[in-house]
Design a protein around this motif. Structure first.
Motif, PDB file in Angstrom:
ATOM      1  N   ASN A 171      -1.073  33.941  44.118  1.00  0.00           N
ATOM      2  CA  ASN A 171      -2.055  35.166  43.407  1.00  0.00           C
ATOM      3  C   ASN A 171      -3.094  34.114  42.563  1.00  0.00           C
ATOM      4  OD1 ASN A 171      -1.466  37.837  44.011  1.00  0.00           O
ATOM      5  ND2 ASN A 171       0.271  37.901  42.449  1.00  0.00           N
ATOM      6  N   VAL A 172      -3.351  32.616  43.216  1.00  0.00           N
ATOM      7  CA  VAL A 172      -3.994  32.084  42.288  1.00  0.00           C
ATOM      8  C   VAL A 172      -5.003  32.243  42.703  1.00  0.00           C
ATOM      9  CG1 VAL A 172      -4.205  29.732  41.073  1.00  0.00           C
ATOM     10  CG2 VAL A 172      -2.600  29.819  41.017  1.00  0.00           C
ATOM     11  N   PRO A 173      -5.660  32.249  44.047  1.00  0.00           N
ATOM     12  CA  PRO A 173      -7.102  32.077  44.466  1.00  0.00           C
ATOM     13  C   PRO A 173      -7.280  33.676  44.468  1.00  0.00           C
ATOM     14  CG  PRO A 173      -5.622  31.584  46.129  1.00  0.00           C
ATOM     15  CD  PRO A 173      -5.110  31.137  44.772  1.00  0.00           C
ATOM     16  N   VAL A 174      -6.124  34.417  45.090  1.00  0.00           N
ATOM     17  CA  VAL A 174      -6.619  35.332  44.170  1.00  0.00           C
ATOM     18  C   VAL A 174      -7.047  36.121  43.391  1.00  0.00           C
ATOM     19  CG1 VAL A 174      -5.877  38.412  44.703  1.00  0.00           C
ATOM     20  CG2 VAL A 174      -4.772  36.254  46.149  1.00  0.00           C
ATOM     21  N   PHE A 175      -6.163  35.837  41.331  1.00  0.00           N
ATOM     22  CA  PHE A 175      -6.659  36.342  40.520  1.00  0.00           C
ATOM     23  C   PHE A 175      -8.104  35.373  40.558  1.00  0.00           C
ATOM     24  CE2 PHE A 175      -7.041  33.544  36.569  1.00  0.00           C
ATOM     25  CZ  PHE A 175      -7.182  34.713  35.647  1.00  0.00           C
ATOM     26  N   ILE A 230     -10.084  35.175  42.662  1.00  0.00           N
ATOM     27  CA  ILE A 230     -11.448  35.891  43.360  1.00  0.00           C
ATOM     28  C   ILE A 230     -11.466  37.757  42.313  1.00  0.00           C
ATOM     29  CG2 ILE A 230     -11.632  37.970  45.182  1.00  0.00           C
ATOM     30  CD1 ILE A 230      -9.919  36.224  46.802  1.00  0.00           C
ATOM     31  N   GLN A 231     -10.203  37.783  41.279  1.00  0.00           N
ATOM     32  CA  GLN A 231     -10.593  39.038  40.717  1.00  0.00           C
ATOM     33  C   GLN A 231     -11.611  39.059  39.700  1.00  0.00           C
ATOM     34  OE1 GLN A 231      -5.992  39.189  40.804  1.00  0.00           O
ATOM     35  NE2 GLN A 231      -6.300  41.438  40.671  1.00  0.00           N
ATOM     36  N   ILE A 232     -10.838  38.105  39.309  1.00  0.00           N
ATOM     37  CA  ILE A 232     -12.181  37.182  37.818  1.00  0.00           C
ATOM     38  C   ILE A 232     -14.061  37.138  38.450  1.00  0.00           C
ATOM     39  CG2 ILE A 232     -12.366  35.864  36.252  1.00  0.00           C
ATOM     40  CD1 ILE A 232      -9.714  37.435  35.706  1.00  0.00           C
ATOM     41  N   VAL A 233     -14.135  36.595  39.499  1.00  0.00           N
ATOM     42  CA  VAL A 233     -15.142  36.874  39.507  1.00  0.00           C
ATOM     43  C   VAL A 233     -16.427  37.613  40.063  1.00  0.00           C
ATOM     44  CG1 VAL A 233     -16.740  35.925  41.481  1.00  0.00           C
ATOM     45  CG2 VAL A 233     -15.060  34.104  40.616  1.00  0.00           C
ATOM     46  N   ILE A 234     -15.103  38.460  40.544  1.00  0.00           N
ATOM     47  CA  ILE A 234     -15.545  40.125  41.329  1.00  0.00           C
ATOM     48  C   ILE A 234     -16.513  40.597  39.173  1.00  0.00           C
ATOM     49  CG2 ILE A 234     -14.875  42.670  41.831  1.00  0.00           C
ATOM     50  CD1 ILE A 234     -13.159  41.398  43.254  1.00  0.00           C
ATOM     51  N   PHE A 235     -14.493  40.679  38.448  1.00  0.00           N
ATOM     52  CA  PHE A 235     -15.165  40.921  37.294  1.00  0.00           C
ATOM     53  C   PHE A 235     -16.123  40.674  36.719  1.00  0.00           C
ATOM     54  CE2 PHE A 235     -13.989  40.412  32.621  1.00  0.00           C
ATOM     55  CZ  PHE A 235     -14.283  41.594  31.789  1.00  0.00           C
ATOM     56  N   SER A 282     -11.559  31.698  35.248  1.00  0.00           N
ATOM     57  CA  SER A 282     -10.715  31.839  36.563  1.00  0.00           C
ATOM     58  C   SER A 282     -10.371  30.563  36.677  1.00  0.00           C
ATOM     59  CB  SER A 282     -10.971  32.476  37.310  1.00  0.00           C
ATOM     60  OG  SER A 282     -12.549  32.253  38.550  1.00  0.00           O
ATOM     61  N   ILE A 283     -11.906  29.846  37.479  1.00  0.00           N
ATOM     62  CA  ILE A 283     -11.247  28.103  37.710  1.00  0.00           C
ATOM     63  C   ILE A 283     -10.056  27.368  36.850  1.00  0.00           C
ATOM     64  CG2 ILE A 283     -11.512  26.207  38.774  1.00  0.00           C
ATOM     65  CD1 ILE A 283     -13.619  27.767  39.691  1.00  0.00           C
ATOM     66  N   GLY A 284     -10.761  27.340  35.638  1.00  0.00           N
ATOM     67  CA  GLY A 284      -9.781  27.288  34.668  1.00  0.00           C
ATOM     68  C   GLY A 284      -8.467  27.186  33.636  1.00  0.00           C
ATOM     69  N   THR A 285      -7.854  28.729  33.936  1.00  0.00           N
ATOM     70  CA  THR A 285      -6.723  28.831  33.757  1.00  0.00           C
ATOM     71  C   THR A 285      -6.035  29.052  35.004  1.00  0.00           C
ATOM     72  OG1 THR A 285      -7.921  31.175  33.012  1.00  0.00           O
ATOM     73  CG2 THR A 285      -5.546  31.720  33.778  1.00  0.00           C
ATOM     74  N   SER A 286      -6.929  28.691  36.075  1.00  0.00           N
ATOM     75  CA  SER A 286      -5.636  28.137  37.285  1.00  0.00           C
ATOM     76  C   SER A 286      -5.119  26.746  37.023  1.00  0.00           C
ATOM     77  CB  SER A 286      -6.743  28.606  38.983  1.00  0.00           C
ATOM     78  OG  SER A 286      -7.111  30.005  38.689  1.00  0.00           O
ATOM     79  N   MET A 287      -6.204  26.488  37.244  1.00  0.00           N
ATOM     80  CA  MET A 287      -5.622  25.059  36.958  1.00  0.00           C
ATOM     81  C   MET A 287      -4.646  24.762  35.558  1.00  0.00           C
ATOM     82  SD  MET A 287      -7.076  22.550  38.440  1.00  0.00           S
ATOM     83  CE  MET A 287      -6.714  21.514  37.419  1.00  0.00           C
ATOM     84  N   LEU A 288      -3.926  25.533  34.812  1.00  0.00           N
ATOM     85  CA  LEU A 288      -3.001  25.962  33.718  1.00  0.00           C
ATOM     86  C   LEU A 288      -2.057  25.840  34.946  1.00  0.00           C
ATOM     87  CD1 LEU A 288      -4.410  27.512  30.541  1.00  0.00           C
ATOM     88  CD2 LEU A 288      -4.513  25.154  31.310  1.00  0.00           C
TER      89      LEU A 288
END
Length: 459
Positions: free
Chosen positions: A55-59, A61-66, A255-261
């Motif tokens: 769900n990291v890449p899906v996340f 997508i969701q955040i960029v949509i937001f 979103s990328i930063g949060t995904s980096m975590l």
């Protein structure tokens, strides 16, 4: 402080009227994620960790949509204050072109290169094998979700947030039912496990898109004007890029930063425990912050409309300060609730229900405490950045306040503590929240300057 909470009659009724449907929509959306986590978690610790990684890449997508949704709202809320339906449709057209292109690109990437994408998140080959088919299927669901989200965002920015609540309630019901059927093989269906969760998500997004399209074609309140949608024009495109691109860039980098975590967790020695605990507590945190995000979304509409109607800066500042204080008070109530639930419900009931290992329970406990204590500051940040500053057209500075502390403090500190010195888990968890210690004072300074109050419609 409390004197600033006193407003004219009807103010809080308006705030509640706008925020309540958004809160319910957020509850529905986050409950959907929680239901996914719960059902997949019943399969085991490894399956839940695999879906978290997928769900990291899906996340993203969701955040960029937001981000596109929020960027569109900067213009739409002010055009709505002026009653300009044509330009509202043009804004939607630009957002639809952008979201569809971005989500399609990522969906194709995750479909054709699932193992390579997952390999960037975790080196654990067992998790990659479990998650590969999931990510191939679920990526396509966000092409449709992007379109329906943009339209629901349009309705929200024009003071009809109830539509999004209804739309995502339908989606949640379909997804939850199909999860039960396809994950566990009920009513004669095969037990598909993790792949069943992905198929359920895709089907629910198809239904969501069809419902949104049917409503859009029949709406008389905000009629579709296809000439404006398909050919938005250079002026609106320029305005969208000027005021929305920073918001989209902000959400993409955040979103990328949060995904980096999450990626850092995936490379730690106890990666499976970290990912499993984060999957559960992340969903609890999203449910806990729904009221804060609801107030922030309402604040964006209220502040944008105030500016669009031509009110003076002092009134706009005072209204915005009231909204920020209300959000902080809500954050304080949520903090107290979470700290009460941790020893009374989370540890004795919820954690065992999800079959967390002792190591995952330890991580989940640390995360729960840290998320709870930081809640008032986070509530202020959300309303200030995504509600007040963006609605005032101050998207560039808001973006710097939002992503700077994440990339300059949280990510380096977590990487250092988790991967270099192998610090105790509680130290790593504190490093994850380092950004909030910086965002709040910086954001408050910008707010008090009043430089964020701008009319972005060019009128």
């Amino acid at each position: 402080m409390f004197r600033a909470l006193r407003r004219e009659p009807g103010f809080y009724q308006k705030l509640w009227t706008l925020s309540a449907p958004m809160i319910l929509q957020n509850i529905i959306t986050t409950s959907l994620g929680f239901a996914d986590t719960f059902m997949v978690g019943l399969l085991g610790n490894a399956e839940m960790a695999a879906v978290t990684a997928a769900n990291v890449p899906v996340f993203i997508i969701q955040i960029v949509i937001f981000g596109f949704q929020s960027g569109m709202a900067v213009l739409v809320s002010q055009y709505w204050g002026r009653g300009d339906i044509d330009n509202i449709n043009r804004c939607m057209g630009v957002a639809l072109y952008a979201v569809t292109g971005f989500s399609t690109l990522l969906a194709l990437t995750t479909f054709f290169f699932p193992a390579q994408v997952l390999g960037l998140i975790t080196p654990n080959q067992d998790l990659i094998a479990l998650a590969a088919r999931y990510i191939q299927i679920v990526g396509f669901s966000y092409i449709l979700n992007g379109i329906s989200s943009i339209y629901s965002g349009l309705q929200r920015s024009t003071e009809y947030p109830k539509f999004g609540m209804i739309l995502f309630a339908v989606s949640m019901c379909v997804n939850t039912f199909l999860n039960y059927v396809l994950i566990f093989g009920k009513f004669g269906a095969p037990a598909m496990g993790v792949t069943g969760a992905a198929a359920a998500t895709l089907t629910s997004r198809v239904v969501e898109f069809l419902v949104a399209a049917a409503f859009a074609f029949r709406s008389k309140r905000l009629p579709l004007r296809w000439g404006c949608i398909l050919r938005p024009g250079k002026r609106i495109l320029h305005s969208f890029i000027r005021y929305s691109a920073p918001v989209v860039g902000n959400e993409a980098m955040w979103s990328i930063g949060t995904s980096m975590l999450t990626v850092i967790m995936g490379h730690m020695d106890n990666s499976q425990d970290m990912l499993a605990a984060y999957a559960l507590i992340g969903n609890i945190d999203r449910i806990s912050t729904v009221v804060c995000f609801g107030i922030a979304a309402a604040a964006a509409v209220i502040v944008g409309k105030e500016i669009g109607q031509g009110h003076d800066k002092q009134r706009i500042y005072e209204v915005s300060w009231t909204l920020l204080l209300a959000s902080m008070l809500v954050g304080g109530v949520v903090m107290a609730l979470l700290l009460t639930l941790l020893p009374t419900f989370f540890r004795p009931v919820l954690f065992p229900l999800f079959k967390l290992t002792p190591g995952a329970v330890e991580v989940a406990t640390y995360l729960s405490v840290i998320y709870a204590v930081s809640m008032p500051m986070r509530a202020f940040d959300v309303t200030n950045i995504t509600g007040v500053l963006r609605a005032g057209g101050d998207a560039k500075v808001a973006s710097l306040i939002d992503i700077g502390p994440l990339w300059l403090a949280a990510i380096p500190l977590m990487a250092f503590t988790g991967l270099v010195v192998h610090a105790p888990t509680w130290v790593v968890c504190i490093a994850m929240q380092a950004e909030n210690l910086l965002k709040c004072p910086i954001g408050l300074t910008r707010f008090r300057s009043r430089k964020w109050i701008n009319d972005v419609t060019g009128a």
